[in-house]
Each structure stands twice: as structure tokens, then as C-alpha cells.
Design a protein around this motif. Structure first.
Motif, PDB file in Angstrom:
ATOM      1  N   THR A 113       0.841  -1.192   0.000  1.00 35.88           N
ATOM      2  CA  THR A 113       0.000   0.000   0.000  1.00 35.88           C
ATOM      3  C   THR A 113       0.877   1.243   0.000  1.00 35.88           C
ATOM      4  OG1 THR A 113      -1.646  -1.181   1.324  1.00 35.88           O
ATOM      5  CG2 THR A 113      -1.889   1.194   1.168  1.00 35.88           C
ATOM      6  N   ARG A 279     -13.364  -7.726   0.415  1.00 30.53           N
ATOM      7  CA  ARG A 279     -13.397  -6.319   0.818  1.00 30.53           C
ATOM      8  C   ARG A 279     -13.373  -6.172   2.344  1.00 30.53           C
ATOM      9  NH1 ARG A 279     -17.809  -3.654  -3.411  1.00 30.53           N
ATOM     10  NH2 ARG A 279     -16.296  -2.353  -4.546  1.00 30.53           N
ATOM     11  N   ALA A 283     -10.527  -4.302   4.307  1.00 27.21           N
ATOM     12  CA  ALA A 283     -10.922  -3.118   5.087  1.00 27.21           C
ATOM     13  C   ALA A 283     -10.322  -3.181   6.484  1.00 27.21           C
ATOM     14  CB  ALA A 283     -12.440  -3.022   5.152  1.00 27.21           C
ATOM     15  N   TYR A 286      -6.587  -2.426   6.228  1.00 32.02           N
ATOM     16  CA  TYR A 286      -6.298  -1.023   5.941  1.00 32.02           C
ATOM     17  C   TYR A 286      -6.614  -0.134   7.134  1.00 32.02           C
ATOM     18  CZ  TYR A 286      -6.012  -2.465   1.010  1.00 32.02           C
ATOM     19  OH  TYR A 286      -5.678  -3.063  -0.173  1.00 32.02           O
ATOM     20  N   LEU A 287      -7.719  -0.407   7.809  1.00 36.84           N
ATOM     21  CA  LEU A 287      -8.112   0.429   8.943  1.00 36.84           C
ATOM     22  C   LEU A 287      -7.154   0.270  10.119  1.00 36.84           C
ATOM     23  CD1 LEU A 287     -11.991  -0.055   8.803  1.00 36.84           C
ATOM     24  CD2 LEU A 287     -10.742   2.070   8.355  1.00 36.84           C
ATOM     25  N   LEU A 292      -4.026   5.814   7.223  1.00 37.56           N
ATOM     26  CA  LEU A 292      -4.910   5.803   6.050  1.00 37.56           C
ATOM     27  C   LEU A 292      -6.265   6.371   6.441  1.00 37.56           C
ATOM     28  CD1 LEU A 292      -4.275   2.294   4.394  1.00 37.56           C
ATOM     29  CD2 LEU A 292      -3.603   4.524   3.511  1.00 37.56           C
ATOM     30  N   THR A 294     -10.264   7.161   6.192  1.00 33.93           N
ATOM     31  CA  THR A 294     -11.351   6.280   5.763  1.00 33.93           C
ATOM     32  C   THR A 294     -11.675   6.467   4.289  1.00 33.93           C
ATOM     33  OG1 THR A 294     -12.259   6.389   7.996  1.00 33.93           O
ATOM     34  CG2 THR A 294     -13.711   5.565   6.277  1.00 33.93           C
ATOM     35  N   GLN A 296      -9.631   7.105   1.902  1.00 34.21           N
ATOM     36  CA  GLN A 296      -8.664   6.379   1.080  1.00 34.21           C
ATOM     37  C   GLN A 296      -8.907   4.881   1.152  1.00 34.21           C
ATOM     38  OE1 GLN A 296      -4.582   7.446   1.679  1.00 34.21           O
ATOM     39  NE2 GLN A 296      -3.830   6.089   0.077  1.00 34.21           N
ATOM     40  N   VAL A 297      -9.332   4.380   2.316  1.00 32.07           N
ATOM     41  CA  VAL A 297      -9.680   2.960   2.428  1.00 32.07           C
ATOM     42  C   VAL A 297     -10.811   2.630   1.465  1.00 32.07           C
ATOM     43  CG1 VAL A 297     -10.561   1.162   3.949  1.00 32.07           C
ATOM     44  CG2 VAL A 297      -8.874   2.797   4.811  1.00 32.07           C
ATOM     45  N   THR A 306     -17.488   7.282  -0.135  1.00 29.45           N
ATOM     46  CA  THR A 306     -17.251   6.852   1.240  1.00 29.45           C
ATOM     47  C   THR A 306     -18.515   6.327   1.888  1.00 29.45           C
ATOM     48  OG1 THR A 306     -15.506   8.531   1.409  1.00 29.45           O
ATOM     49  CG2 THR A 306     -16.287   7.571   3.465  1.00 29.45           C
ATOM     50  N   PRO A 321     -16.420   2.377  10.658  1.00 35.62           N
ATOM     51  CA  PRO A 321     -14.958   2.241  10.617  1.00 35.62           C
ATOM     52  C   PRO A 321     -14.264   2.965  11.767  1.00 35.62           C
ATOM     53  CG  PRO A 321     -15.818   2.659   8.420  1.00 35.62           C
ATOM     54  CD  PRO A 321     -16.973   2.824   9.358  1.00 35.62           C
ATOM     55  N   ARG A 325     -11.942   1.306  14.719  1.00 35.94           N
ATOM     56  CA  ARG A 325     -10.590   1.735  15.003  1.00 35.94           C
ATOM     57  C   ARG A 325     -10.422   2.098  16.472  1.00 35.94           C
ATOM     58  NH1 ARG A 325      -8.880   5.427   9.693  1.00 35.94           N
ATOM     59  NH2 ARG A 325      -7.359   3.916   8.905  1.00 35.94           N
TER      60      ARG A 325
END
Length: 333
Positions: A113, A279, A283, A286-287, A292, A294, A296-297, A306, A321, A325
Motif C-alpha cells: 500500500t 473487501r 478493510a 487497511y483500517l 490511512l 477512511t 482512502q480505504v 465513502t 470504521p 478503530r
């Protein structure tokens, strides 16, 4: 896990000799045949491979062994996919190429990434028992070694995380240039500048020579994979490019959407199910990287906006999200 295979390259013998570690003693500790290297590359189950690395750790009894391995790595002990990656223009290109051909080395997944925080390489292991800490540490140390061999510059990652970080030592911190912190995944991050630093080993003509054979070997390997596995692998490549349709995946796999759906039904699933599962897992990965945003995720998962990602994430997890996090409700997949 038992059906997946790792390749232990013959170069391991040279590496252990350079480290002053007895291969015979390691094999005995791992309960593996003494002549396992007699006929070229060695293919092991993941369980056998993990046993080998655990035995190596026990035999060396050195908390800095992963760092010693990183410092001992050289072109001579690299297998063809990694040697070919050194022909790349820079670390980012090399990482993307290794990620594409990593199945030739073993069932380890790589996510590459590039974002505002730099280039992050995340390592993902087969389902089942976790890998030995030495194996994880050596995998992360490898990336620093590759960057230094390619650039002839003392490149240091900006961040290193492990799900099970070792006890910190001065040698480890000096090698990476940063302490290893606990994280949701095993990752190494390089600055944007270092990721783009030119490889002095760049040789596009040599890469052109290597690539067809690597693709042929990968095609042979993929032919034995399930359709679900092949679709998931294609999505990992296509989603960051904004492509999520079955038509795009079918084209990538050189088949028709109708045939693809039929093959997936035979395996008890559907394209939408595989897409959603892929996905969701991406997700969560990435989170786990708080650098990053949200938005961009959502982009990396090929959502149109989004809000669409928010709705999907709530459907998967029952939360947002940001809440995931904050509550650390994330796991690597």
C-alpha cells in the motif's frame, strides 16, 4: 493449513553456513530428514516449515537472529522471484513484483500500500497456528535488506509492527532504525522518498527475461488453486485500481463471467460473496493502519464513495470504521 506448501530454497544452506549455524542440527531439532536438501528446492507443509524456523530459533538461541539474517542476506541466497525483483526501478516496484509472485515462494500473502505515510508492506500468513516469531521477524528484516542491496544506501523503515513483537534489543532497533511496536498486522513501512529511491541493480532487460518464466510457473500453480482463491487474488490486484466488477475479474482470469459464476457455484459460493468477504478482510487490514483516512480505504476497495463503504462496513460488523478503530475491533486476515 496442512495442504499449503512453502518452498525452502537451497540458498538456505549457504545462509546458515554464513550464520555459523549447523543445518544438520536444525533439521534434527525440527524432526526433518537429514537429506532434505539433496535434490534442489525443498517443498514443505506450512507446519513443517514453521517447525524448521522454530528449530532454527532454538538452535541459535539468539534474540537478534532475525537481524543477523537480514544482515547476512545477499543476492547469492535469493531465489529467482526475489532476484528478479532486484531488477526493478525502486523498492515500490520490487515490492509489487514480489507480491505478485510470492505464491512461488510460499503461501504468504503480501499487501503493498502506497499512501501519505509511505510504502507499507503487510505480511499475511495461512490460517491456523501463528508463525514462529523468528520467521515473522526475518520476513520484515528481509525488506530492509532488499532496499539496502538495491539502493546501496542504509535505508531504514519508518515503522515496523508485529502482532507478537519480540523483546526489544539494541541490535534490533539499530537494524530497523525504529523499535518494533505491537500492531494488528505484521508490517514494515518505508518513507515515500526511500520507496522511490532508485535501485542501482535495475535491469529491465533482465526482468523481461525472468518475467515470462515466473508467470508460467505462477499459472501452473494457480491452475491447481480453487476458483475462489483465484478470484480473491485477482481482486487484491484490481480493487486498488477501482475495478470490482465480475467482468474485470473474468477478463483477468481469461474466462467469461458466466463460466466464473458457474465455477464459484460449484464451490458453494458466488462472486458477490467472494467480493464482499475480500473487501471486508482488506478493510480491516487497511483500517489497522491509522495513517490511512477512511476515504482512502474506501478508494482502495473500489467503492464509488465513502458512504457506500460505510454502509458495507456496518453491514459486515455492525459498527462504523471509526468505532472499529477506536475499539480495536480489527483483525488481520
Amino acid at each position: 493449513m496442512a495442504t499449503e506448501r512453502f518452498t525452502l530454497d537451497p540458498g538456505t544452506r549457504a545462509l546458515l553456513r554464513d550464520l555459523g549455524i549447523s543445518l544438520a542440527r536444525v533439521l534434527r531439532r525440527a524432526h526433518l530428514p537429514a537429506g532434505v536438501f539433496a535434490h534442489g528446492p525443498v517443498t514443505m507443509t506450512a507446519e513443517e516449515y514453521y517447525r524448521f524456523w522454530a528449530a532454527l530459533d532454538d538452535e541459535a538461541a539468539d534474540p537478534d537472529l532475525a537481524v543477523r539474517i537480514g544482515r547476512a542476506l545477499s543476492v547469492e541466497v535469493f531465489n529467482p522471484p526475489i532476484f528478479a525483483a532486484l531488477c526493478s526501478a525502486d523498492l515500490r516496484t520490487a515490492a509489487e513484483r514480489i507480491a505478485a509472485f510470492k505464491p512461488l515462494i510460499g503461501p504468504v500473502g503480501l499487501d503493498v500500500t502506497a499512501g501519505r505515510a509511505g510504502l507499507t508492506i503487510a505480511v499475511h500468513w495461512p490460517d491456523g497456528p501463528p508463525p514462529p516469531p523468528l520467521l515473522t521477524g526475518a520476513e520484515l528484516a528481509f525488506w530492509a535488506a532488499l532496499a539496502r542491496i538495491g539502493t546501496r544506501h542504509e535505508v531504514h523503515p519508518t515503522r515496523v509492527t508485529m502482532r507478537r513483537p519480540p523483546r526489544p534489543t539494541p541490535a534490533t532497533s539499530a537494524y530497523f532504525g525504529t523499535p518494533i511496536s505491537e500492531g494488528a498486522a505484521d508490517t514494515v513501512t518505508f518513507s515515500t522518498e526511500d520507496a522511490a529511491r532508485p535501485f542501482l541493480t535495475e535491469d529491465e532487460a533482465l526482468w523481461t527475461f525472468f518475467a515470462p518464466e515466473l508467470r508460467r510457473r505462477l499459472s501452473e500453480l494457480e491452475a491447481s488453486a480453487t476458483t475462489t482463491d483465484r478470484v480473491r487474488a485477482a481482486l487484491h490486484e484490481l480493487l486498488p485500481a477501482g475495478r470490482s466488477s465480475i467482468n474485470a475479474v473474468a477478463a483477468q482470469l481469461l474466462t467469461s463471467p458466466r463460466t466464473l459464476q458457474r465455477q464459484l457455484r460449484t464451490e458453494g459460493t458466488s462472486y458477490q460473496a467472494v467480493l464482499g468477504d475480500t473487501r471486508e478482510k482488506l478493510a480491516r487490514r487497511y483500517l489497522a493502519d491509522r495513517s490511512l483516512p477512511t476515504s482512502q480505504v474506501a478508494y482502495l476497495l473500489a467503492y464509488d464513495d465513502t458512504n457506500s463503504f460505510y454502509r458495507a462496513f456496518r453491514r459486515w460488523t455492525g459498527t462504523t470504521p471509526e468505532a472499529a478503530r477506536t475499539g480495536q475491533q480489527l483483525t488481520s486476515a
